[in-house]
Design an enzyme around this catalytic site. Structure first.
Site, mmCIF file in Angstrom:
data_model
loop_
_atom_site.group_PDB
_atom_site.id
_atom_site.type_symbol
_atom_site.label_atom_id
_atom_site.label_comp_id
_atom_site.label_asym_id
_atom_site.label_seq_id
_atom_site.Cartn_x
_atom_site.Cartn_y
_atom_site.Cartn_z
ATOM 1 N N HIS A 69 10.792 11.898 0.736
ATOM 2 C CA HIS A 69 11.000 12.207 -0.682
ATOM 3 C C HIS A 69 10.435 13.591 -0.962
ATOM 4 C CE1 HIS A 69 6.799 11.309 -2.201
ATOM 5 N NE2 HIS A 69 6.767 10.677 -1.061
ATOM 6 N N GLY A 90 -21.843 17.995 -12.197
ATOM 7 C CA GLY A 90 -22.828 17.756 -13.244
ATOM 8 C C GLY A 90 -22.617 18.613 -14.474
ATOM 9 N N ASP A 91 -22.111 19.835 -14.253
ATOM 10 C CA ASP A 91 -21.871 20.769 -15.355
ATOM 11 C C ASP A 91 -20.433 20.674 -15.870
ATOM 12 O OD1 ASP A 91 -20.494 21.811 -13.244
ATOM 13 O OD2 ASP A 91 -21.614 23.699 -13.152
ATOM 14 N N GLU A 147 -27.448 18.891 -7.439
ATOM 15 C CA GLU A 147 -27.306 20.043 -8.349
ATOM 16 C C GLU A 147 -27.617 21.369 -7.644
ATOM 17 O OE1 GLU A 147 -25.693 21.871 -10.250
ATOM 18 O OE2 GLU A 147 -25.895 20.503 -11.955
ATOM 19 N N ASN A 148 -26.705 22.282 -7.883
ATOM 20 C CA ASN A 148 -26.722 23.575 -7.186
ATOM 21 C C ASN A 148 -26.706 23.372 -5.679
ATOM 22 O OD1 ASN A 148 -26.765 25.195 -9.527
ATOM 23 N ND2 ASN A 148 -28.947 24.766 -9.753
ATOM 24 N N ASP A 168 4.980 12.367 2.954
ATOM 25 C CA ASP A 168 6.293 12.151 2.330
ATOM 26 C C ASP A 168 7.252 11.365 3.229
ATOM 27 O OD1 ASP A 168 5.396 13.640 0.193
ATOM 28 O OD2 ASP A 168 6.593 15.417 0.648
ATOM 29 N N HIS A 189 22.886 9.766 4.978
ATOM 30 C CA HIS A 189 22.660 11.165 4.617
ATOM 31 C C HIS A 189 23.964 11.939 4.703
ATOM 32 C CE1 HIS A 189 22.762 12.661 8.836
ATOM 33 N NE2 HIS A 189 22.150 11.546 9.140
ATOM 34 N N ASP A 246 25.200 8.488 10.340
ATOM 35 C CA ASP A 246 24.473 8.990 9.164
ATOM 36 C C ASP A 246 23.696 7.879 8.468
ATOM 37 O OD1 ASP A 246 25.574 11.459 9.676
ATOM 38 O OD2 ASP A 246 26.920 11.471 7.943
ATOM 39 N N ASP A 288 -24.736 15.240 -4.152
ATOM 40 C CA ASP A 288 -24.772 16.327 -5.131
ATOM 41 C C ASP A 288 -26.111 16.238 -5.847
ATOM 42 O OD1 ASP A 288 -24.458 18.263 -7.019
ATOM 43 O OD2 ASP A 288 -22.387 17.696 -7.528
ATOM 44 N N ASN A 326 24.819 16.267 4.365
ATOM 45 C CA ASN A 326 24.137 17.561 4.152
ATOM 46 C C ASN A 326 22.641 17.348 3.943
ATOM 47 O OD1 ASN A 326 26.485 19.058 4.431
ATOM 48 N ND2 ASN A 326 27.025 18.704 2.270
HETATM 49 O O1 AHR Z 1 23.428 15.191 6.744
HETATM 50 C C1 AHR Z 1 23.766 16.008 7.824
HETATM 51 C C2 AHR Z 1 25.241 15.964 8.152
HETATM 52 O O2 AHR Z 1 25.948 16.524 7.063
HETATM 53 C C3 AHR Z 1 25.851 14.585 8.319
HETATM 54 O O3 AHR Z 1 25.775 14.136 9.629
HETATM 55 C C4 AHR Z 1 27.298 14.797 7.924
HETATM 56 O O4 AHR Z 1 27.823 13.702 7.224
HETATM 57 C C5 AHR Z 1 27.274 15.994 6.975
HETATM 58 O O5 AHR Z 1 28.193 16.909 7.384
HETATM 59 O O1 AHR Z 2 -24.216 20.878 -6.984
HETATM 60 C C1 AHR Z 2 -22.869 21.208 -7.007
HETATM 61 C C2 AHR Z 2 -22.363 21.495 -8.396
HETATM 62 O O2 AHR Z 2 -22.929 22.700 -8.862
HETATM 63 C C3 AHR Z 2 -22.704 20.527 -9.465
HETATM 64 O O3 AHR Z 2 -21.955 19.361 -9.469
HETATM 65 C C4 AHR Z 2 -22.427 21.339 -10.690
HETATM 66 O O4 AHR Z 2 -23.181 20.906 -11.789
HETATM 67 C C5 AHR Z 2 -22.778 22.746 -10.278
HETATM 68 O O5 AHR Z 2 -21.723 23.609 -10.575
#
Ligand code: AHR
Ligand code: AHR
Length: 482
Positions: free
Chosen positions: A447, A279-280, A204-205, A472, A400, A419, A202, A402
């Site tokens: 998750h 920078g800005d 600048e600009n 995940d 598990h 399950d 970087d 559902n």
């Molecule tokens: O989690 C999916 C299914 O849903 C499982 O196998 C069962 O326990 C439930 O009906």
């Molecule tokens: O150079 C890229 C960016 O442009 C700089 O980090 C910033 O100051 C400007 O917006």
């Protein structure tokens, strides 16, 4: 020896040395960073376990137990007091009070260094650190070098996740008034080969991937989990280098004259230091920072190669927060840690019979730790897969129903067995392990909004959302919390 001892021996000493993970000099025994907790706004300096060693993450964990901590100061180990603090407003304002940028959540980027737990600086968009009044940092066309270690899997296309030299008034003062490492996949200015992310300068600009203002084939997409990124510059000469901070050597992606557009030769560096912003004070970018330095003088490639060897030897790793190295061998106890950026301090635990994720640290209650601990059993439906028995509810398993996961007692039915059986395979995002459902093999333990499901990669349920699916469904099998 630390990286800054190597730079000093090469005649290009550090003038700023920032890290929340480890000492950057072999004899550094001071504070690495300061945290502030939300419960009473008290602050605590976090130091090292021993001179030259890894951060004392346990000190943070106990100070921050039961509350939230922010990183308020990243100290300068070079002795020049070029510390980084909450960035003030500039050309753009941040989201915090007075137009300042946000501070990073202190537990958001847990890792290990040499087997010891440490925390990086997790920059969500809006987060930024700065020092506009430095000592010894290059100005004008003076030579300098810098490296940083980033999480190469945490980036975006916002402007601009930077570490390095910037304007002292937080404004865009024109071409050549910055010289910082950029990491991410924005294509507004320069870009390199592939789809990114790229290490760029970087200046600048402009984010420069080489001599041309836009595309330079020599700058590859690079996304090592731990990434060493280097920018250095001297009169009409600069370079981009990078490599895997966990192994191997550095490659040079550009080494040549200043960009072929006006304003960058000579440079007009101002000597402020930024982290996580443009920078800005553009605050649209995300990334994670573990350590970085700025030098006086243009470091030789040989000096940087020795620094890279030092970084590799330090042993950055994701394996298991404070509890690396669990085993899926039946009979062993484990905990399962999320790998999605921003959620890497969360573990699968049961609560009120539901399976959810919670942040678990060494200072969590023993109940939370037990709830987040599972005993690996040979799969109830198949010996080539596994089941997870609750640590504190013997006879209860993760199953598990559902498509959502619960802790339930084994009723001996073949449906329960199916399950509650999961088949491990390599983590879909390249980290850890993914667990396919035995009876719904295209569904994996995932998750989503901190609840645990078996989810397909795209599908009719909200938790099947393809966004972040690979992350995940990938879990680090860690040593048990209880
Ligand atoms: O989690 C999916 C299914 O849903 C499982 O196998 C069962 O326990 C439930 O009906
Ligand atoms: O150079 C890229 C960016 O442009 C700089 O980090 C910033 O100051 C400007 O917006």
């Amino acid at each position: 020896q630390g990286p800054c001892d190597i730079y000093a021996a090469g005649g290009t000493p550090c003038v700023a040395a920032h890290s929340t993970t480890r000492a950057l000099y072999g004899n550094y025994n001071g504070s690495l960073y300061q945290v502030r907790r939300s419960s009473d706004n008290a602050t605590r300096d976090i130091g090292v376990l021993s001179a030259g060693g890894v951060a004392n993450a346990a000190a943070q964990d106990s100070f921050c137990a039961g509350t939230t901590c922010l990183i308020t100061i990243i100290y300068d180990q070079s002795g020049r007091n070029n510390r980084l603090t909450q960035a003030p407003p500039g050309g753009f304002s941040g989201p915090a009070a007075g137009g300042y940028d946000n501070l990073a959540v202190a537990t958001a980027a847990p890792i290990t260094v040499g087997g010891q737990k440490a925390y990086g600086v997790y920059v969500a968009p809006g987060t930024g650190y700065r020092n506009n009044n430095t000592n010894g940092v290059a100005t004008g066309d003076q030579p300098e070098g810098m490296y940083a270690i980033f999480d190469g899997t945490h980036y975006n296309g916002g402007c601009c996740f930077d570490y390095g030299n910037a304007e002292t008034n937080s404004r865009d003062n024109g071409n050549g008034t910055m010289e910082a490492i950029y990491f991410g996949n924005i294509k507004v200015w320069g870009y390199g080969a592939g789809n990114g992310p790229w290490i760029m300068a970087d200046l600048e600009n402009g984010l420069f991937s080489g001599v041309n203002q836009h595309y330079n084939a020599g700058d590859p997409s690079i996304s090592h989990r731990f990434l060493t990124a280097i920018i250095k510059g001297e009169p009409n000469h600069w370079a981009i280098r990078g490599g895997n901070a966990q192994s191997g050597s550095l490659s040079t992606f550009y080494n040549g004259v200043r960009p072929n557009v006006a304003g960058y030769n000579p440079m007009k560096k101002e000597g402020a230091i930024i982290l996580g912003i443009g920078g800005d004070n553009s605050v649209g970018a995300r990334g994670t920072f573990y350590e970085g330095v700025m030098t006086s003088g243009y470091p030789s490639d040989a000096t940087e190669n020795a620094v890279q060897a030092n970084i590799v030897a330090a042993g950055y790793s994701t394996s298991g927060g404070s509890n690396p190295g669990g085993s899926l061998t039946p009979g062993s106890s484990i905990s399962l840690r999320a790998t999605t950026p921003g959620y890497t301090d969360r573990y699968i635990r049961h609560q009120n019979d539901n399976a959810i994720t919670s942040v678990i640290t060494s200072s969590s209650s023993s109940l939370d730790k037990s709830d987040a601990t599972w005993i690996v059993r040979s799969g109830l439906a198949s010996g080539s897969c596994v089941s997870f028995e609750s640590r504190n509810y013997p006879g209860d398993f993760l199953r598990h129903r559902n498509y959502q996961l619960y802790r339930q007692s084994n009723d001996g039915s073949s449906l329960f067995a199916s399950d509650a059986t999961f088949c491990p395979q390599t983590g879909k995002n390249g980290q850890g392990t993914s667990f396919a459902s035995y009876n719904f093999p295209t569904r994996f333990i995932r998750h989503y909004n901190n609840t645990v499901y078996i989810a397909s990669n795209g599908g009719s349920n909200s938790f099947d959302n393809a966004t972040a699916w690979n992350d995940d469904v990938s879990w680090v099998v860690s040593q048990p919390w209880a």
